[in-house]
Design an enzyme around this catalytic site. Structure first.
Site, mmCIF file in Angstrom:
data_model
loop_
_atom_site.group_PDB
_atom_site.id
_atom_site.type_symbol
_atom_site.label_atom_id
_atom_site.label_comp_id
_atom_site.label_asym_id
_atom_site.label_seq_id
_atom_site.Cartn_x
_atom_site.Cartn_y
_atom_site.Cartn_z
ATOM 1 N N ARG A 151 -6.213 -9.052 11.374
ATOM 2 C CA ARG A 151 -6.392 -10.307 10.657
ATOM 3 C C ARG A 151 -5.532 -11.419 11.267
ATOM 4 N NH1 ARG A 151 -4.015 -10.153 6.437
ATOM 5 N NH2 ARG A 151 -3.131 -8.034 6.457
ATOM 6 N N LYS A 294 -11.034 -8.817 3.204
ATOM 7 C CA LYS A 294 -9.868 -9.402 2.559
ATOM 8 C C LYS A 294 -10.169 -10.785 1.990
ATOM 9 C CE LYS A 294 -6.948 -6.051 3.227
ATOM 10 N NZ LYS A 294 -6.566 -5.156 2.095
ATOM 11 N N HIS A 313 -3.657 -5.288 -5.197
ATOM 12 C CA HIS A 313 -3.843 -4.706 -3.871
ATOM 13 C C HIS A 313 -3.341 -3.265 -3.964
ATOM 14 C CE1 HIS A 313 -2.910 -4.773 0.715
ATOM 15 N NE2 HIS A 313 -4.159 -4.436 0.494
ATOM 16 N N SER A 331 -1.242 -3.200 3.703
ATOM 17 C CA SER A 331 -2.124 -2.432 4.577
ATOM 18 C C SER A 331 -1.289 -1.577 5.527
ATOM 19 C CB SER A 331 -3.014 -3.376 5.382
ATOM 20 O OG SER A 331 -3.836 -4.138 4.531
ATOM 21 N N LYS A 335 -1.789 3.724 1.227
ATOM 22 C CA LYS A 335 -2.649 3.697 0.034
ATOM 23 C C LYS A 335 -3.881 4.587 0.202
ATOM 24 C CE LYS A 335 -3.513 -0.704 -0.272
ATOM 25 N NZ LYS A 335 -2.928 -1.042 1.036
ATOM 26 N N ASP A 350 -8.151 0.544 -1.954
ATOM 27 C CA ASP A 350 -7.445 -0.671 -1.540
ATOM 28 C C ASP A 350 -7.406 -1.809 -2.557
ATOM 29 O OD1 ASP A 350 -6.034 -1.945 0.693
ATOM 30 O OD2 ASP A 350 -7.736 -3.305 0.769
#
Length: 530
Positions: A151, A294, A313, A331, A335, A350
């Site tokens: 990202r 996202k 999140h 991230s 998770k 997520d």
């Protein structure tokens, strides 16, 4: 009207309000360009009603050189192969005459649209048209996201407009963009999409609870992006598609074309901009599919608190007696891995929302990191990588098509997107009761925190607001080793309101439902990284 390829239902856009508002917003840009004594070449392409049937206008060599450089800088390994007109005509001839699709309300004049196409069709298109795409030995689609393999949070912008300006936590996370700059980006995206010979449209839902779900429409040029969002959104039934109507939000993914760095508010050739008033998101200059995923989380992070429910999140799973556990974390902190427990049902990996009824998953799929993946360590995730899944930026054996998950020569952020039902013990519909346990995951790069700690409610608020953790390699552009950071709510890149709003809502939930809270260090213990 555009002829649809691969659609499961005949549908026509309901353009009443949306078309009107879009037309109103188009004129300021035209006026601005006129005032500056300039014209947009690409803008003139989009207004041509015969665009898809005509060659591009003839320009000087300088124009073509400039356009080629701009495209090559952002596509990096992706190309589109022109379709033979005779073959294309035969293809259309096979489709139902009633299966038509009106996309002109979005300013798009392309007449070959793959709307909600089946997985095999998207595979065929990706393999035929997108360089770097191939099949793995297990049947998953391998693809490349181009120059960007993570990202670009520094290129995210939120439009400062009157209906939402007072709600947004402005600053380095939510950087302001004015309405005109958004419209320039939107026009640039639409103009670029209008130069393609075919496009993909994906309709889906965000949120398993029908009371709170959003209708999302994605318009993109790559089959890879369409398959990715087909996996990550909740797939409508045939009946739901028939009555889908106008979406709540539209994502224009023109990541194959760069933003203009001279547009006010731009910091690079990449741009992800959200306009809550227009209910639109525009992506330029990055083909990393995680930006769409996202982006949807960011929408929910803004909209759900307005309805009195808490977006998180987090991942979630459910035990055999119905007890639910939530895992908070940035991230790459664990998770997905920890929630994919063979002894518990997976609700989601997520993104979730905690309501007055319990929790629900926002997504219809999972987006797992694949670095060092083995069946022995993570069997559920390993076995989910099969026909229908999308593998990003992995390295494989040219002869066997077996993936080498230890090879990070392209990026450490190798990923796979797969539908939730690919996990054998997934819970569908993906809803659960109020969580019994809250687990905060922190990747401590300094090795200071203990492995496991039980938290008081005051400690929960401290850790939730401060969000001490580490960014893991590859999840963002430029992150090549664990980097300590403070990420409010373990979701700072995606939150829209001030962190205290989410914290106050969480405190109320914990107090009301008596959840037990834990802090787990998934990073280093007894010494720092390296």
């Amino acid at each position: 009207m555009a002829r649809v390829v691969g659609s499961s239902t005949a549908d026509t856009y309901e353009r009443r309000h949306r078309q009107a508002t879009r037309k109103v917003h188009a004129s300021p840009l035209e006026e601005y360009m006129a005032q500056q004594g300039r014209s947009s070449t690409l803008m003139s392409f989009a207004t041509s009603p015969k665009l898809s049937a005509q060659p591009l206008p003839v320009h000087g060599a300088g124009f073509h050189d400039s356009l080629s450089r701009a495209l090559s800088s952002s596509t990096a390994g992706h190309h589109s192969t022109p379709i033979d007109n005779d073959h294309d005509h035969k293809k259309f001839h096979l489709e139902s005459d009633v299966d038509k699709f009106d996309i002109e309300g979005y300013g798009i004049n392309i007449h070959r649209i793959f709307r909600n196409a089946a997985v095999p069709i998207l595979y065929e298109q990706a393999l035929a048209r997108e360089a770097g795409s191939t099949l793995t030995s297990t049947g998953a689609l391998m693809t490349r996201s181009g120059a960007k393999t993570g990202r670009c949070p520094k290129d995210k912008r939120v439009v400062d407009e009157e209906t939402t300006s007072g709600d947004v936590w402005w600053g380095p996370v939510n950087m302001k963009l004015d309405d005109l700059s958004f419209m320039i980006n939107r026009e640039r995206a639409v103009d670029y999409l209008n130069t393609r010979d075919q496009l993909y449209v994906v309709d889906g839902f965000a949120g398993w609870d029908t009371e709170y779900r959003l209708k999302i429409r994605v318009i993109c040029e790559r089959a890879y992006h369409a398959l990715f969002m087909r996996n990550m959104l909740i797939k409508p039934t045939a009946e739901e598609l028939a009555s889908f109507g106008d979406p709540d939000y539209v994502i224009y993914n023109a990541g194959g074309f760069p933003a203009n760095r001279y547009t006010k508010g731009m910091s690079s050739s990449s741009s992800v901009s959200i306009h809550f008033g227009r209910q639109e998101m525009v992506i330029l200059g990055t083909q990393y599919a995680g930006e769409m995923k996202k982006g949807v989380l960011t929408l929910m992070m803004y909209l759900m608190p307005k309805r009195g429910v808490l977006p998180l999140h987090s991942s979630a799973n459910e035990g055999k007696d119905g007890d639910v556990t939530l895992f908070f974390g940035l991230s790459g902190t664990g998770k997905t891995t920890l929630s994919a427990d063979p002894n518990r049902q997976l609700i989601g990996d997520d993104e979730h929302v905690w309501t007055e009824k319990g929790v629900f998953n926002i997504e219809g799929g999972c987006y797992a990191k694949c670095i060092n993946l083995t069946r022995e360590k993570e069997p559920e995730i390993f076995d989910a990588i099969r026909f229908g899944s999308v593998l990003e930026n992995v390295v494989f054996d040219e002869n066997t098509r077996e993936v080498n998950y230890d090879d990070v020569s392209i990026t450490e952020n190798t990923r796979c997107a797969y539908p939730l039902e690919f996990i054998n013990n997934a819970k569908i519909p993906a809803l659960g009761v109020h969580p019994r346990n809250i687990i905060m995951l922190t990747c401590d790069a300094f090795g200071v925190l203990p492995p496991v700690s039980r938290l008081t409610y005051d400690q929960v608020m401290y850790h939730f607001i401060s969000g001490y953790t580490s960014k893991t390699p590859g999840t963002e552009v430029g992150i090549v080793e664990p980097t300590a950071t403070f990420s409010s709510c373990y979701a700072q890149p995606f939150i829209v309101w001030h962190p205290t709003k989410y914290a106050e809502m969480l405190a109320e939930k914990l107090s009301k439902h008596g959840s037990t809270a834990w802090l787990i260090n998934t990073g280093w213990v007894g010494g720092k990284f390296g």
